[in-house]
Write an enzyme that holds these catalytic residues in place. Sequence first.
Site, short mmCIF file in Angstrom:
data_model
loop_
_atom_site.label_atom_id
_atom_site.label_comp_id
_atom_site.label_asym_id
_atom_site.label_seq_id
_atom_site.Cartn_x
_atom_site.Cartn_y
_atom_site.Cartn_z
N GLU A 23 -8.00 -7.46 5.40
CA GLU A 23 -7.12 -8.48 4.83
C GLU A 23 -6.36 -9.24 5.92
OE1 GLU A 23 -4.99 -6.05 2.02
OE2 GLU A 23 -6.90 -5.55 1.07
N TYR B 64 0.83 -1.21 0.00
CA TYR B 64 0.00 0.00 0.00
C TYR B 64 0.87 1.26 0.00
CZ TYR B 64 -4.28 -2.64 0.65
OH TYR B 64 -5.35 -3.47 0.46
#
Length: 404
Positions: free
Chosen positions: A148, A106
């Site tokens: 996640e 990310y």
Amino acid sequence: MRYQLGVAMLSAQTTRTVRATLPAVGAAIGDIADLFYKKMFAAHPELLRDLFNRGNQADGSQRQALAGSIAAFATALVEHPDVRPDAMLARIAHKHASLGITRDQYTIVHTHLFEAIVDVLGEAVTPDVARAWDEVYWLMANALIAIEERLYAEAGAVDGSTWRTWEIVERVQETADVATFRLSPCAGDEVPGFRPGQYVSVQVELPDGARQIRQYSLSAAPAETLSITVKRVHGVPEGEVSNHLHAHGHVGSRLTLSAPYGDVPPVDDAAPLLLISAGIGCTPIVAMLDHLVRVDHAGPVTVLHADRSPAEHALRARHTRLADELAPGAVHFWYESAGAEDVPATRRGRMELTDITIPTGARAYLCGPLPFMRGVRARLIELGVRPADIHYEVFGPDLWLGGE
């Protein structure tokens, strides 16, 4: 399973800034996404080689999906500031978990995405604008990371290590372009449980050394093995992984699979069910039917499927047999080609719901090409099915953005 992580609102100043700049960002988001991928793959070519679907990059669908998800998330935040779009986030998180996405990736995305925003919008990106969209990005990213990490923990996948080795123990040629692969785990691993309608990622090494990943729905109910049913993809670009599996996937071959993922609600409750599919979209539907038969489901089930011809209807015999074993219920198949009238209990042409009885309180599950699902969903809503009770599965990047 829906993951409710609580409300995480944008600050008041950020909400005003995002609302004011959303039209400009939205208008340029396609260019931003295109430049973002170019920058990221130039700096990290291994991501294109071993993580991102090269076919979706070539046809632009992945760029559309990224652009749409960012715009949809920001729009939802400013239009409904007290509610975060967790349903959309959960769908994305399940796909990410099936790819083994980790927290550090990310940061890579953030770096190149914001470089692309500045390059495309130029002086319009003031410090205040940059701070506001940074807040949007990290609100979305941190929510996805949290979901996640929960998914990895449930699957026993530490730090995204979702991959296991499986062996093909049976191959069945369903049609000229569709094959079912039944898989058994290697190294004494247990077969994971899953909800009918979920999928696994399959990673294969291609002749150029790339390790490409694709998702395939599980086409049978939980058992001692897993089954995936793969359609060979023709066209430009052709399906790299599907064609590789058809050419090289034989009994005794080994494949690398993720744990099962997919944010699909359970089907085995008392509500009347509508299981609607087209083409290869029948694969998760057949898994749902298989599960319902095994648990001796007593509620009404209506099964609707559309295909080009009986010969191209993958899993047709199982689809028919399982649907017939559920009672009360109804089964309707539509085929576009001549010859369909020679197959009992089928209709000629495209799917029509005009004379189909839709039970009160029905829950619908859709899988097939996006235009097909859009049309069916709209018609179901007209016929009284609540939008919240219509669930769908998209193969490839989710370009719908219509929500549930």
